[in-house]
Scaffold this motif. Structure first.
Motif, mmCIF file in Angstrom:
data_model
loop_
_atom_site.group_PDB
_atom_site.id
_atom_site.type_symbol
_atom_site.label_atom_id
_atom_site.label_comp_id
_atom_site.label_asym_id
_atom_site.label_seq_id
_atom_site.Cartn_x
_atom_site.Cartn_y
_atom_site.Cartn_z
ATOM 1 N N UNK A 217 19.577 4.550 26.466
ATOM 2 C CA UNK A 217 20.966 5.015 26.576
ATOM 3 C C UNK A 217 21.795 4.544 25.386
ATOM 4 N N UNK A 218 21.508 3.347 24.891
ATOM 5 C CA UNK A 218 22.249 2.846 23.731
ATOM 6 C C UNK A 218 21.907 3.659 22.485
ATOM 7 N N UNK A 219 20.633 3.987 22.308
ATOM 8 C CA UNK A 219 20.221 4.808 21.170
ATOM 9 C C UNK A 219 20.873 6.187 21.255
ATOM 10 N N UNK A 220 20.895 6.760 22.456
ATOM 11 C CA UNK A 220 21.526 8.066 22.641
ATOM 12 C C UNK A 220 23.019 7.996 22.344
ATOM 13 N N UNK A 221 23.656 6.921 22.740
ATOM 14 C CA UNK A 221 25.088 6.760 22.516
ATOM 15 C C UNK A 221 25.396 6.676 21.023
ATOM 16 N N UNK A 222 24.567 5.940 20.294
ATOM 17 C CA UNK A 222 24.762 5.799 18.845
ATOM 18 C C UNK A 222 24.615 7.155 18.149
ATOM 19 N N UNK A 223 23.670 7.964 18.636
ATOM 20 C CA UNK A 223 23.383 9.259 18.008
ATOM 21 C C UNK A 223 24.242 10.392 18.560
ATOM 22 N N UNK A 306 15.126 -1.231 19.310
ATOM 23 C CA UNK A 306 16.268 -2.103 18.977
ATOM 24 C C UNK A 306 16.549 -2.162 17.477
ATOM 25 N N UNK A 307 15.491 -2.171 16.657
ATOM 26 C CA UNK A 307 15.690 -2.190 15.205
ATOM 27 C C UNK A 307 16.300 -0.877 14.725
ATOM 28 N N UNK A 313 23.504 1.752 13.541
ATOM 29 C CA UNK A 313 24.882 1.243 13.638
ATOM 30 C C UNK A 313 25.399 0.845 12.250
ATOM 31 N N UNK A 314 24.539 0.206 11.467
ATOM 32 C CA UNK A 314 24.924 -0.182 10.101
ATOM 33 C C UNK A 314 25.200 1.058 9.266
#
Length: 318
Positions: A217-223, A306-307, A313-314
């Protein structure tokens, strides 16, 4: 004699595919040396359709249709097509579109081609290119019928602005008897839906349990992506069935599909094969998914994802 396009909407708002089929319909009308008429059902604001080439918009507002009903929608499109003397009808090839298009074709005694990816290569004879065999091949199909129903595949043509000044008119349809009624509809809120997403992040049993879905979900949110899952995951109750993608679930035609911990059963691959770019992350180098992926990473998802999130994000901050 105008080309008739059905622009689908949900809760009054046009779906992304609506702008694509209108764009397609505009160019098709030019090929056929005719005009473009667009039909809406319970849409709140149809003026945006002129941006994509609609020359006339016909609005149907029916309070009895609070939810999608294939029989009723097909009947409305049939009635408008007959009133406008439209011999070419364009819809999308979404799940709803695949329900209503055959009904329209039967009612109008028309030929029907689904999953069309291009404008006709010829209008005499009328020849279109479509995806076949679960998106594994293409076929050039000739429609010899006087009337034609065209189902445009998602993300195949794109939406193209072509601003024109047009007119809007209302239409009162005669509804057939509605025997199927929705008692309850549960929807997820605040998330990108699989149907509208350009990017889909999907995961399978390689995640080992529902407690590990936070990173997906975090990866999806970032993208800015939608989340999805394989059939075994939804069957186990780890994720809702609304996220199940594949041949037996929701088809995916995203610009980017990321599969994490999914081995790649043939039913899953058939359902997501229409996606333009496929990325797989799997610890098993022999996973079938690698054979169809555009990019693959062999490794542990619990280390890689996670990486990947950190790097994205960077990148976004820069």
């Amino acid at each position: 004699m105008s080309v008739l396009v059905f622009a689908d909407s949900s809760e009054g708002k046009f779906k992304k595919t609506a702008f694509e089929v209108v764009s397609y319909g505009k160019k098709l009308a030019e090929q056929l040396s005719t005009t473009l008429t667009v039909l809406t059902i319970n849409a709140s604001d149809s003026s945006v359709l002129f941006t994509y080439g609609a020359e006339k918009v016909i609005e149907v507002n029916e309070t009895k249709l609070t939810t999608f009903n294939a029989k009723a929608y097909a009947s409305i499109i049939q009635q408008v097509a007959e009133k406008q003397d439209s011999k070419t009808i364009v819809v999308d090839s979404s799940i709803d579109g695949l329900y209503i298009a055959p009904m329209i074709a039967v009612a109008l005694d028309a030929g029907y081609v689904s999953n069309v990816v291009e404008l006709p290569s010829s209008v005499a004879p009328f020849t279109v290119k479509q995806k076949v065999f679960s998106n594994k091949a293409f076929a050039n199909t000739v429609l010899s019928t006087d009337k034609k129903v065209i189902g445009v595949a998602k993300n195949s043509y794109g939406k193209h602005e072509n601003l024109v000044s047009g007119a809007t008119e209302s239409f009162t349809a005669t509804l057939p008897e509605i025997k199927v009624k929705s008692e309850k509809i549960e929807k997820t809120t605040g998330k990108v839906t699989i149907a509208d997403a350009d990017i889909v992040v999907s995961a399978g049993r390689g995640l080992k349990g529902p407690e590990n879905w936070g990173m997906i979900e975090e990866l999806a949110d970032v993208l800015g992506a939608a989340t999805a899952c394989s059939k075994p995951v939804s069957d186990l109750g780890w994720r809702p069935h609304s996220e199940h993608v594949g041949q037996t679930g929701k088809p995916v035609a995203a610009n980017l599909y990321i599969a994490i911990g999914i081995s790649g059963a043939i039913q899953h691959l058939a359902g997501i094969n229409a996606s333009k770019y496929k990325v797989v992350i799997n610890i098993d180098p022999d996973a079938p998914f690698f054979k169809v992926a555009d990019y693959g990473i062999v490794g542990d998802a619990f280390e890689i994802v996670p990486k990947l999130i950190e790097k994205l994000k960077i990148f976004k901050q820069s």
